[in-house]
Design a protein around this motif. Structure first.
Motif, PDB file in Angstrom:
ATOM      1  N   TRP A 155     -13.002   3.076  -9.132  1.00  0.00           N
ATOM      2  CA  TRP A 155     -12.209   2.652 -10.285  1.00  0.00           C
ATOM      3  C   TRP A 155     -13.043   2.507 -11.546  1.00  0.00           C
ATOM      4  O   TRP A 155     -12.532   2.612 -12.643  1.00  0.00           O
ATOM      5  CB  TRP A 155     -11.444   1.342  -9.997  1.00  0.00           C
ATOM      6  CG  TRP A 155     -12.296   0.099  -9.868  1.00  0.00           C
ATOM      7  CD1 TRP A 155     -12.556  -0.810 -10.846  1.00  0.00           C
ATOM      8  CD2 TRP A 155     -12.972  -0.359  -8.711  1.00  0.00           C
ATOM      9  NE1 TRP A 155     -13.355  -1.814 -10.354  1.00  0.00           N
ATOM     10  CE2 TRP A 155     -13.625  -1.565  -9.049  1.00  0.00           C
ATOM     11  CE3 TRP A 155     -13.102   0.125  -7.398  1.00  0.00           C
ATOM     12  CZ2 TRP A 155     -14.394  -2.283  -8.124  1.00  0.00           C
ATOM     13  CZ3 TRP A 155     -13.861  -0.584  -6.485  1.00  0.00           C
ATOM     14  CH2 TRP A 155     -14.494  -1.774  -6.867  1.00  0.00           C
ATOM     15  N   GLU A 167       0.827  -1.208   0.000  1.00  0.00           N
ATOM     16  CA  GLU A 167       0.000   0.000   0.000  1.00  0.00           C
ATOM     17  C   GLU A 167       0.863   1.260   0.000  1.00  0.00           C
ATOM     18  O   GLU A 167       1.782   1.399   0.803  1.00  0.00           O
ATOM     19  CB  GLU A 167      -0.886   0.026   1.255  1.00  0.00           C
ATOM     20  CG  GLU A 167      -1.733   1.291   1.339  1.00  0.00           C
ATOM     21  CD  GLU A 167      -2.439   1.462   2.682  1.00  0.00           C
ATOM     22  OE1 GLU A 167      -2.018   0.834   3.657  1.00  0.00           O
ATOM     23  OE2 GLU A 167      -3.403   2.247   2.725  1.00  0.00           O
ATOM     24  N   ASN A 190      -0.248   5.314  -0.945  1.00  0.00           N
ATOM     25  CA  ASN A 190      -1.154   6.254  -1.589  1.00  0.00           C
ATOM     26  C   ASN A 190      -0.405   7.545  -1.878  1.00  0.00           C
ATOM     27  O   ASN A 190       0.427   7.970  -1.101  1.00  0.00           O
ATOM     28  CB  ASN A 190      -2.366   6.504  -0.696  1.00  0.00           C
ATOM     29  CG  ASN A 190      -3.053   5.198  -0.367  1.00  0.00           C
ATOM     30  OD1 ASN A 190      -3.195   4.332  -1.229  1.00  0.00           O
ATOM     31  ND2 ASN A 190      -3.445   5.021   0.883  1.00  0.00           N
ATOM     32  N   TRP A 201      -0.110   1.469  -4.869  1.00  0.00           N
ATOM     33  CA  TRP A 201       0.943   0.655  -4.262  1.00  0.00           C
ATOM     34  C   TRP A 201       2.313   1.157  -4.670  1.00  0.00           C
ATOM     35  O   TRP A 201       2.479   1.770  -5.726  1.00  0.00           O
ATOM     36  CB  TRP A 201       0.867  -0.788  -4.776  1.00  0.00           C
ATOM     37  CG  TRP A 201      -0.420  -1.477  -4.606  1.00  0.00           C
ATOM     38  CD1 TRP A 201      -0.827  -2.194  -3.521  1.00  0.00           C
ATOM     39  CD2 TRP A 201      -1.492  -1.571  -5.557  1.00  0.00           C
ATOM     40  NE1 TRP A 201      -2.079  -2.713  -3.726  1.00  0.00           N
ATOM     41  CE2 TRP A 201      -2.508  -2.346  -4.969  1.00  0.00           C
ATOM     42  CE3 TRP A 201      -1.689  -1.055  -6.833  1.00  0.00           C
ATOM     43  CZ2 TRP A 201      -3.708  -2.635  -5.617  1.00  0.00           C
ATOM     44  CZ3 TRP A 201      -2.891  -1.332  -7.479  1.00  0.00           C
ATOM     45  CH2 TRP A 201      -3.871  -2.107  -6.875  1.00  0.00           C
ATOM     46  N   ARG A 209     -10.038  -1.657  -3.013  1.00  0.00           N
ATOM     47  CA  ARG A 209      -9.252  -1.816  -4.228  1.00  0.00           C
ATOM     48  C   ARG A 209     -10.198  -2.437  -5.258  1.00  0.00           C
ATOM     49  O   ARG A 209     -11.228  -3.005  -4.887  1.00  0.00           O
ATOM     50  CB  ARG A 209      -8.057  -2.763  -4.022  1.00  0.00           C
ATOM     51  CG  ARG A 209      -6.894  -2.202  -3.195  1.00  0.00           C
ATOM     52  CD  ARG A 209      -6.184  -1.073  -3.931  1.00  0.00           C
ATOM     53  NE  ARG A 209      -5.015  -0.579  -3.217  1.00  0.00           N
ATOM     54  CZ  ARG A 209      -5.032   0.317  -2.224  1.00  0.00           C
ATOM     55  NH1 ARG A 209      -6.179   0.816  -1.805  1.00  0.00           N
ATOM     56  NH2 ARG A 209      -3.910   0.712  -1.658  1.00  0.00           N
ATOM     57  N   GLU A 240      -7.544  -6.714  -6.251  1.00  0.00           N
ATOM     58  CA  GLU A 240      -6.153  -6.312  -6.374  1.00  0.00           C
ATOM     59  C   GLU A 240      -5.648  -6.103  -4.952  1.00  0.00           C
ATOM     60  O   GLU A 240      -6.434  -5.873  -4.035  1.00  0.00           O
ATOM     61  CB  GLU A 240      -6.068  -5.033  -7.221  1.00  0.00           C
ATOM     62  CG  GLU A 240      -6.486  -5.322  -8.657  1.00  0.00           C
ATOM     63  CD  GLU A 240      -6.366  -4.121  -9.593  1.00  0.00           C
ATOM     64  OE1 GLU A 240      -5.921  -3.058  -9.141  1.00  0.00           O
ATOM     65  OE2 GLU A 240      -6.736  -4.260 -10.766  1.00  0.00           O
TER      66      GLU A 240
END
Lengths: 348, 725
Positions: free
Chosen positions: B159, A134, A136, A149, B169, B11
């Motif tokens: 997304w 992770e 951001n 990531w 995600r 993901e």
């Protein structure tokens, strides 16, 4: 050293094909260029205004704002004056090279495609450890942030992967994926050198006296004798001189003056574009100087970084200057977002 | 009875969020099955491969999964009683009005089938509606997507185009099976199938067709995914043990948080040992370990003597051949060497500018935009530390005041160093290391190094008095200044971590032997601030500190809420004194005598309050001996007169156990008084005298604790809300 390790652990004669030499710096760039061209990306040139990251190129900052599908890839020399180390630190540079990919919208298998790009630059993932951790991303100066990531390969961060959520203070739709490779890091990793300055930039044929000397000295094959050009040969002087300029010579008063001038001009352009309620035709809209205004904004951002590296920005000023530049960036983004739908046919 | 399997394929989920999300998904599915009558009676929820549990859950970076064993394939048929409009409005003269017709239509029964029921609110129309059980597949297909959408994440993203949903995600696949049958649920544009996916590299992109829920774990295992985090944790620990065995006598440094983190970063874990050049051991261990643990997620290795050894263990998410492992090991060693080189470069570079020369540079580092720079912050810290030192010295505590002042001025100077910019988590520690290296002395170095201790309630406090005072001064100055510009914490918002700062203040005062009271540190800190309002006892800062003291006594020391309230209501001198009183009170609170005293004191308070409500001057005045007409009131008066100096003497000696025994021994006199005497006598002079008497009892014996706060029953719970139920 990696080759030592691999040859010592590899049974003799196991590998018939000679192991391919790791990519040179420029081959690395070629490979990424052709890989992403093959995935439908427009290949752009680096933006020719000083920027701190590939994200700041208008190909990213502005293009992500509209609703049109758009995929682009380009290398981007990225200048961070405060990171300069006079060419003495093996890992830190005033100017490093990012390879930037924008996929709008991102395909569902975007991460798998990214992994293919690693194979394309000679990384056999079966023999490496890969993790997506992770990380951001946020840029207060650009009013931008995203989720994503850092991609870790054998403990080394080789890529930043971000799903942009906001840019110039504007919520994005569609979302795009941004893939940013750190080329120096990856090249040093591939070539297994401990200093970026030892990276082989390219190999060129020996010429003239040197070639005949080497031939006279009994080199195996004079016609294919090659000379390595290192990263240091190409870029070291630039690191030294810009570090000296950024930390010692830059004239602080002059930098402030530049900043004021660029800011004023950018502000004037933006003010001229704010004409709410006044209907304009598409041709008029296209003529608005949004891109020039953005260049001026980038100039301001770079000047801010220079002043910062020079230690010339006081506590109270710092927050204020960042806010001034963000105001410009947000203004440009808004102008672009107003224009884009009106001139859509031209951008498809 | 079929098994249900749900897997969300994503993901890579941030490692820090996985455990909580897995638990939440399991709870949601379990609750859903129970709520929808699809759970057998002995339904239980467990973790991982718990063989006894009906609902088990799994997770990896790319998936969350829940397996529910033996769900009912169909809901039982039910009848439901629905209530409609008031009877009067629905039937006029026995004829159905529009309201009745509408209700019958809505619930799907004949008007003739409507019933009349009596409720507390009157008569209403009612209908009995048959609710035939639905098939599990149908119910779950309807409701599971809602549970998925409702999962809570600390940070989410969009997304898809037009942004229909936010999730942690992108969702890439859904696997949902009821035994062998696919449940056609849909979420985020993905329709469930019977397919999962294996390890990105080791298995590749081809799907895994899951035959039935019971085969899930073993089929994923064949695709190089250990979906059970407990199994991965176990494998990682074993592999760490095995990898360190190559170094005689060495052990890996236990680090539960890091084990947890790498467990959630891997699907198919393995461990490789790497080495680094022993010359790097010349760098401070704090720096080396931070680089390994925080930046690289490597485990540090100790040699047989417990000293840091030049090795590290990296947890991999793959399985490689010998050549691959050699490459991976080499790559990790290379990264670590570069990091260590950086650290060494920064260390040497930083030495060019000693800490003292960095004080001026702090003018360019913002502390808070309205409060100025860290230079300003250092100045107020210095003044505050000086004030605390003077107060402490007045109590005869010896201090190296010069070293304290020096450390206060230099404490923040490491913020300008390259090493702290690189390793922010080492602020303070780096300053201490530099102070030592620059010959500033152990006292200064120790104080600077420990200034951020305790960072949490589990941390120790600074060892030296100078370090303790510096830590107090830094935090108190921050608190009073932040409050003065309106940045106090509210609700869940505490952006400047002021609660943590105040917890640190309390803990230092509690566990050091500094003779400072909370009121004193607040007053002194406010005097050094140009912004803070003065003499604000009862103001926002003192209420905030009192609340943190209350928190400390309850949550850190573990005392019952009523004991803590009783102690705090009697006033606080020093924190250790409050602790001693709470300790003593906890020991006697369960005795009959003490319970009787607390009931009596409560009664005294009520009587006095009521009397004051009728006549403000009611309980004021001296006790007139001649007006003590009853034997019982004379006795109480005598006992109060005799005991109160005893209690005071014991209290002054902090012998709270004895003092409380002495108070408890009042009980017979108090009991007799309330049995035999009516306080609110009709005769005004008797009434006034009796009120004065009980007021003197309350006043004389409430200085250790306000006994009226003690709950009559020994509270099982520490929370007043629960205890009052």
């Amino acid at each position: 050293m990696a080759s030592q390790v691999s040859s010592s652990t590899q049974p003799a004669g196991a590998s018939l094909a000679a192991p391919r030499a790791p990519l040179t710096f420029q081959e690395l760039l070629f490979q990424l260029q052709s890989f992403w061209a093959g995935r439908g990306c427009i290949l752009e040139q680096p933006y020719d205004v000083e920027v701190g990251a590939g994200t700041m190129s208008p190909e990213t900052f502005l293009r992500v704002l509209d609703s049109q599908p758009f995929s682009v890839a380009y290398p981007q020399p990225s200048r961070r004056p405060a990171d300069g180390r006079y060419g003495e630190n093996p890992n830190r540079l005033f100017k490093h090279t990012q390879y930037q990919v924008i996929l709008k919208p991102p395909p569902a298998n975007v991460l798998e495609i990214y992994l293919e790009s690693l194979a394309a630059i000679g990384i056999n993932l079966r023999r490496h450890d890969l993790k997506f951790e992770e990380d951001n991303w946020e840029s207060p100066t650009l009013g931008a942030w995203g989720i994503g990531w850092q991609v870790m390969l054998d403990g080394l961060e080789i890529t930043q992967f971000t799903y942009f959520q906001q840019c110039g203070g504007i919520d994005l739709d569609p979302i795009c994926a941004e893939i940013t490779y750190g080329l120096e890091r990856i090249a040093a990793f591939l070539q297994d050198v401990d200093s970026v300055y030892d990276i082989v930039w390219t190999r060129v044929p020996l010429l003239g006296a040197a070639a005949s000397e080497s031939s006279a000295a009994g080199a195996a094959n004079a016609s294919s004798a090659m000379r390595e050009i290192t990263y240091s040969q190409v870029r070291h002087l630039e690191e030294v001189q810009f570090s000296a300029y950024n930390f010692e010579y830059a004239d602080v008063e002059m930098l402030w003056e530049h900043l004021r001038l660029y800011e004023r001009e950018c502000g004037q352009l933006l003010a001229g574009m704010e004409r709410p309620g006044e209907a304009q035709d598409a041709a008029e809209m296209r003529k608005q100087p949004i891109l020039p205004a953005y260049d001026l904004c980038l100039k301001c951002s770079h000047l801010f970084n220079l002043l910062d590296a020079r230690g010339a920005i006081s506590v109270t000023e710092r927050v204020g200057v960042i806010a001034r530049i963000r105001a410009l960036a947000v203004g440009v983004a808004k102008a672009y977002a107003r224009m884009a739908p009106a001139v859509q046919p031209a951008t498809t | 009875m079929p098994d249900l399997l749900l897997e969300l394929g994503m993901e890579e989920i941030p490692a820090r969020m996985i455990a909580a999300a897995e638990a939440e998904l399991a709870r949601r599915v379990s609750d859903l099955l129970t709520r929808e009558c699809l759970a057998p009676l002995d339904f239980a929820q467990g973790e991982g491969r718990d063989a006894t549990a009906a609902v088990v859950s799994f997770s990896s970076p790319r998936r969350l999964a829940v397996l529910a064993r033996g769900v009912l394939s169909r809901q039982p048929d039910r009848e439901e009683q629905l209530t409609g409009p008031p009877w009067k409005a629905a039937f006029r003269d026995g004829e159905p009005a529009p309201a009745a017709l509408a209700f019958a239509k809505k619930v799907g029964v004949e008007v003739a089938a409507l019933q009349r029921i009596s409720t507390a609110k009157g008569e209403y129309v009612s209908a009995t509606v048959a609710r035939p059980g639905r098939a599990a597949a149908e119910v779950l297909a309807d409701l599971l997507p809602k549970e998925i959408a409702a999962l809570s994440w600390p940070k989410t993203m969009y997304w898809r185009a037009r942004k229909p949903e936010r999730f942690v995600r992108p969702l890439r696949w859904l696997l949902c099976l009821l035994d062998a049958a696919v449940l056609p649920i849909e979420f985020a544009g993905i329709r469930a199938a019977n397919q999962s996916y294996g390890h990105r590299i080791l298995h590749g992109d081809s799907p895994v067709d899951v035959r039935r829920p019971a085969d899930y774990l073993s089929q994923l295992n064949s695709a190089f995914v250990m979906a059970d985090p407990a199994a991965r944790r176990h494998r990682i620990r074993k592999a760490l043990d095995a990898a360190v065995r190559g170094v005689p006598g060495a052990r890996w440094r236990e680090d539960e948080a890091l084990v947890e983190q790498v467990t959630h970063l891997t699907e198919w874990p393995a461990v490789v040992r790497g080495d680094f050049e022993p010359e790097y051991l010349a760098l401070p261990e704090e720096v080396l370990v931070t680089v390994m643990r925080d930046h690289q997620k490597y485990f540090a290795v100790d040699d047989a003597q417990g000293k840091l050894a030049p090795h590290f263990l990296a947890v991999l998410n793959t399985e490689a051949d010998a050549e691959g492992l050699a490459i991976i090991r080499h790559g990790n060693e290379r990264v670590l060497r570069a990091r260590f080189n950086d650290a060494r470069f920064f260390w040497n570079y930083d030495q060019k500018t000693p800490l003292a020369a960095r004080i001026d540079q702090l003018k360019t580092v913002t502390f808070q935009k309205n409060l100025g720079s860290y230079f300003d912050k250092s100045q107020i810290n210095l003044r505050t530390a000086q004030a605390f030192a003077a107060a402490v010295a007045a109590h005869g505590v010896s201090l190296d005041r010069e070293a304290l002042e020096r450390s206060a001025l230099l404490a923040k100077a490491d913020l300008t160093t390259e090493l702290v910019k690189e390793f922010t988590e080492l602020q303070g520690v780096i300053g201490g290391l530099y102070a030592r290296a620059q010959g500033l002395g152990d006292t200064v170095a120790a104080a600077i190094s420990a200034q951020y201790l305790p960072a949490s309630m589990d941390d120790p406090i600074p060892l030296t008095a100078e370090g303790q005072i510096l830590g107090l001064a830094d935090r108190m100055a921050t608190i009073v200044e932040m409050f003065s510009i309106g940045l106090e914490p509210s609700g869940s918002k505490d952006p400047f971590a002021l609660r943590r700062a105040a917890n640190g203040v309390i803990k230092i005062l509690a566990e050091s032997s500094l003779p400072l009271t909370l009121t004193e540190v607040q007053r002194l800190a406010e005097q050094q601030s140009e912004r803070a309002p003065r003499d604000q006892e009862g103001g926002a800062v003192s209420a905030f500190l009192a609340d943190r003291l209350n928190f400390y006594l309850r949550e850190v020391r573990g005392w019952d809420y009523d004991v803590v309230n009783a102690v705090l209501a009697a006033g606080v001198t020093t924190v250790p004194d409050a602790i001693a009183r709470a300790q003593a009170l906890t020991e006697v609170r369960g005795t009959d005598d003490m319970l009787a005293i607390s009931i009596a004191f409560k009664r005294i308070k009520n009587i006095l309050r009521q009397a004051r409500e009728q006549d403000a001057a009611a309980a004021v005045g001296e006790i007139v001996d001649g007006d003590l007409v009853e034997q019982a009131e004379r006795r109480l008066h005598a006992e109060t007169r005799d005991r109160s100096p005893q209690v005071e003497t014991l209290r002054a000696r902090h012998d709270y156990a004895q003092a409380l025994e002495c108070v408890a021994a009042l009980r017979p006199a108090v009991d007799e008084f309330f049995d035999a005497v009516m306080v609110m006598a009709p005769e005004a002079h008797l009434r006034r005298n009796r009120l004065a008497l009980i007021a003197s009892v309350l006043g004389n014996f409430s200085r250790i604790a306000d006994f009226s706060e003690i709950a009559p029953m020994r509270a099982e719970s520490r929370s007043p809300e629960q205890a009052s139920r």
